[in-house]
Design a protein around this motif. Structure first.
Motif, PDB file in Angstrom:
ATOM      1  N   UNK A  70       0.785  -1.232   0.000  1.00  0.00           N
ATOM      2  CA  UNK A  70       0.000   0.000   0.000  1.00  0.00           C
ATOM      3  C   UNK A  70       0.814   1.278   0.000  1.00  0.00           C
ATOM      4  N   UNK A  71       2.127   1.213   0.208  1.00  0.00           N
ATOM      5  CA  UNK A  71       2.901   2.436   0.303  1.00  0.00           C
ATOM      6  C   UNK A  71       4.087   2.434  -0.633  1.00  0.00           C
ATOM      7  N   UNK A  72       4.559   3.649  -0.935  1.00  0.00           N
ATOM      8  CA  UNK A  72       5.784   3.766  -1.718  1.00  0.00           C
ATOM      9  C   UNK A  72       6.931   4.256  -0.843  1.00  0.00           C
ATOM     10  N   UNK A  78      -1.282   4.375  -1.112  1.00  0.00           N
ATOM     11  CA  UNK A  78      -2.022   4.334  -2.380  1.00  0.00           C
ATOM     12  C   UNK A  78      -3.404   3.713  -2.185  1.00  0.00           C
ATOM     13  N   UNK A  79      -4.370   4.546  -1.883  1.00  0.00           N
ATOM     14  CA  UNK A  79      -5.749   4.110  -1.673  1.00  0.00           C
ATOM     15  C   UNK A  79      -6.660   4.989  -2.526  1.00  0.00           C
ATOM     16  N   UNK A 168     -12.716   4.295   2.762  1.00  0.00           N
ATOM     17  CA  UNK A 168     -11.672   3.475   2.145  1.00  0.00           C
ATOM     18  C   UNK A 168     -12.276   2.107   1.867  1.00  0.00           C
ATOM     19  N   UNK A 169     -12.311   1.652   0.606  1.00  0.00           N
ATOM     20  CA  UNK A 169     -12.954   0.380   0.275  1.00  0.00           C
ATOM     21  C   UNK A 169     -12.348  -0.798   1.041  1.00  0.00           C
ATOM     22  N   UNK A 170     -13.179  -1.791   1.281  1.00  0.00           N
ATOM     23  CA  UNK A 170     -12.784  -2.952   2.087  1.00  0.00           C
ATOM     24  C   UNK A 170     -11.596  -3.698   1.487  1.00  0.00           C
ATOM     25  N   UNK A 171     -11.484  -3.675   0.161  1.00  0.00           N
ATOM     26  CA  UNK A 171     -10.407  -4.444  -0.474  1.00  0.00           C
ATOM     27  C   UNK A 171      -9.016  -3.920  -0.136  1.00  0.00           C
ATOM     28  N   UNK A 172      -8.917  -2.697   0.390  1.00  0.00           N
ATOM     29  CA  UNK A 172      -7.614  -2.161   0.769  1.00  0.00           C
ATOM     30  C   UNK A 172      -7.187  -2.581   2.176  1.00  0.00           C
ATOM     31  N   UNK A 203      -7.597   7.375   7.314  1.00  0.00           N
ATOM     32  CA  UNK A 203      -8.099   8.732   7.535  1.00  0.00           C
ATOM     33  C   UNK A 203      -6.948   9.740   7.539  1.00  0.00           C
ATOM     34  N   UNK A 204      -5.903   9.452   8.283  1.00  0.00           N
ATOM     35  CA  UNK A 204      -4.735  10.339   8.329  1.00  0.00           C
ATOM     36  C   UNK A 204      -4.143  10.531   6.944  1.00  0.00           C
ATOM     37  N   UNK A 205      -4.057   9.447   6.212  1.00  0.00           N
ATOM     38  CA  UNK A 205      -3.483   9.479   4.873  1.00  0.00           C
ATOM     39  C   UNK A 205      -4.269  10.418   3.957  1.00  0.00           C
ATOM     40  N   UNK A 206      -5.600  10.355   4.037  1.00  0.00           N
ATOM     41  CA  UNK A 206      -6.432  11.209   3.200  1.00  0.00           C
ATOM     42  C   UNK A 206      -6.246  12.684   3.530  1.00  0.00           C
TER      43      UNK A 206
END
Length: 477
Positions: A70-72, A78-79, A168-172, A203-206
């Protein structure tokens, strides 16, 4: 890089013997790695090896796998979020207020919380905030019904760009099955708190680029009137000093303030260790790893827990913050300073504890005439009000029986540290207390020191319970 990963492999072999040493090692390693990559010193070959090393994670490595997916390592996670209500404005605000909410078995306080945020803010304050609600619930029907209610009640705030509702969709989400049962928590409790860590991470990421500062609240909170004005006053008073997290409530994940620039790293951190411990425990580790050793909390509290039923199983939760005040614009904002005293200190009740905002105090052996307790500011400042309380409820006689309050200027360096060479007396202590208003009108200079002077020896010990200072804000504030 190969040597570091070999060390990590050795630690995996020992994890059954000790979970905590492994966690400490992994936290230190991953923070180092994140900084290393952000500074541009990791080659593409190193990144490739890192991806290959994480290709077959065990159960205890699931958070590493999630982080890799999920991250770079150098930016946001990346969501692809769903926008359920509102869209972000192009203009950056002063403060983002983040809420994460799920369906509760009993009670729902989200609408009351949102209403309190807006109702307790002035028109000018509303221009500087944006509220982001993360509906971290996989029941889409429930989400749709709640969004309709939010849209109906707060349509004008949504149109003005002050309220966003996302998901954030469940698939993430990482797997929430087979998690480690640290602290002998039951499986459903581990699942709940692990998912909550991921909810907060997303949430923080957004919210990373929405504002200069970020405030975390829970979804069952009541706010004090004009809380933003109080926040801004504190932030202004701490300009030039280092901090990671400022606290405006002593409960849970309520009233915790961050620089928005720290949100990507905090999001990564919560996601990395989502199954290890509850989020409020992880925050303590995060703060310490970024070199803020002590809690920086301000009283009175600006936010109060109002929920009666917990989001976990609907259990009763009657926790209240007894430092909360509905009208708390008069919050003290002690400027960064160094503290010195020549009074003999008892055990670890050192001078800094009198200036702290948490429930601690200075305790010294019987002082003599001429003894002092001095606060030296990191930079000169204008003070509007000073309030000092000595003694305590259970040791009322351990107060300052005879003393004076002074303010000083003309700071010089000495072998014993910085000291002011010129002082003016503001008043005398009465019954162990002193409060001086309008200091900035009585003193012509910017204050560099505040000093308590013992004017007569006493047989009793001395407790300085609290030192509260209110700085004078610039006209633009």
């Amino acid at each position: 890089m190969r040597l570091v990963w070999k060390s990590l492999d050795k630690m995996r072999c020992l994890r059954k013997r000790s979970t905590i040493p492994f966690l400490v090692f992994l936290i230190t390693f991953l923070l180092f790695l994140n900084l290393y990559i952000e500074d541009g010193y990791v080659l593409e070959e190193d990144k490739r090896q890192l991806r290959e090393s994480s290709a077959h994670p065990t159960t205890s490595e699931r958070y590493v796998h999630t982080f890799r997916e999920l991250t770079n390592f150098s930016g946001t996670i990346n969501v692809t979020y769903r926008y359920l209500a509102g869209t972000p404005l192009n203009r950056k605000k002063y403060l983002t207020i983040g809420l994460s909410s799920v369906k509760r078995k009993r009670g729902n306080y989200l609408l009351e919380t949102i209403k309190s945020i807006f109702d307790q803010s002035s028109y000018e304050e509303l221009k500087e905030i944006v509220v982001v609600v993360h509906l971290a619930e996989f029941d889409l029907v429930w989400c749709e019904n709640l969004v309709q209610e939010i849209t109906r009640k707060f349509a004008h705030h949504i149109i003005a760009g002050r309220l966003l509702v996302i998901q954030a969709p469940e698939e993430y989400y990482p797997s929430l099955d087979g998690l480690k049962r640290n602290y002998n928590d039951p499986e459903d409790r581990v699942r709940f708190r692990s998912k909550q860590n991921v909810d907060y991470a997303f949430l923080l990421n957004f919210c990373t680029n929405l504002s200069d500062f970020y405030m975390m609240l829970e979804d069952d909170v009541r706010c004090s009137r004009n809380f933003l004005t109080s926040l801004k006053k504190v932030i202004t008073s701490r300009e030039g000093s280092y901090w990671v997290m400022l606290e405006f409530s002593k409960l849970g994940y309520i009233g915790k303030l961050y620089h928005s620039r720290d949100l990507p790293r905090l999001a990564h951190f919560l996601l990395m260790f989502y199954q290890e411990m509850p989020c409020d425990w992880l925050l303590i580790h995060f703060r310490g790893l970024l070199a803020q050793k002590d809690v920086i909390r301000f009283k009175p509290s600006l936010f109060q827990h109002m929920g009666y039923y917990s989001s976990y199983k609907g259990a009763e939760n009657k926790l209240k913050d007894d430092d909360f005040e509905e009208d708390s614009v008069d919050i003290p904002d002690n400027p960064p300073a160094s503290l010195y005293t020549n009074i003999n200190v008892f055990e670890n009740y050192e001078a800094t504890k009198a200036y702290s905002s948490i429930d601690e105090y200075f305790w010294g052996k019987p002082p003599s005439t001429g003894d002092f307790f001095v606060i030296v500011f990191n930079k000169s400042t204008k003070i509007n009000k000073i309030k000092i309380i000595t003694g305590s409820d259970d040791r009322q006689n351990d107060m300052l029986h005879h003393g004076a309050l002074e303010v000083g200027e003309k700071l010089v360096g000495t072998k014993k540290g910085k000291q002011c060479t010129s002082f003016i007396t503001l008043g005398e202590f009465k019954n162990g207390h002193i409060e001086v208003q309008d200091v900035d009108h009585k003193i012509a200079f910017d204050i560099e020191c505040v000093r308590i002077v013992v004017t007569a020896s006493q047989k009793e010990w001395l407790i300085i319970r609290s030192i509260s200072l209110w700085t004078t804000q610039p006209p633009s504030q």
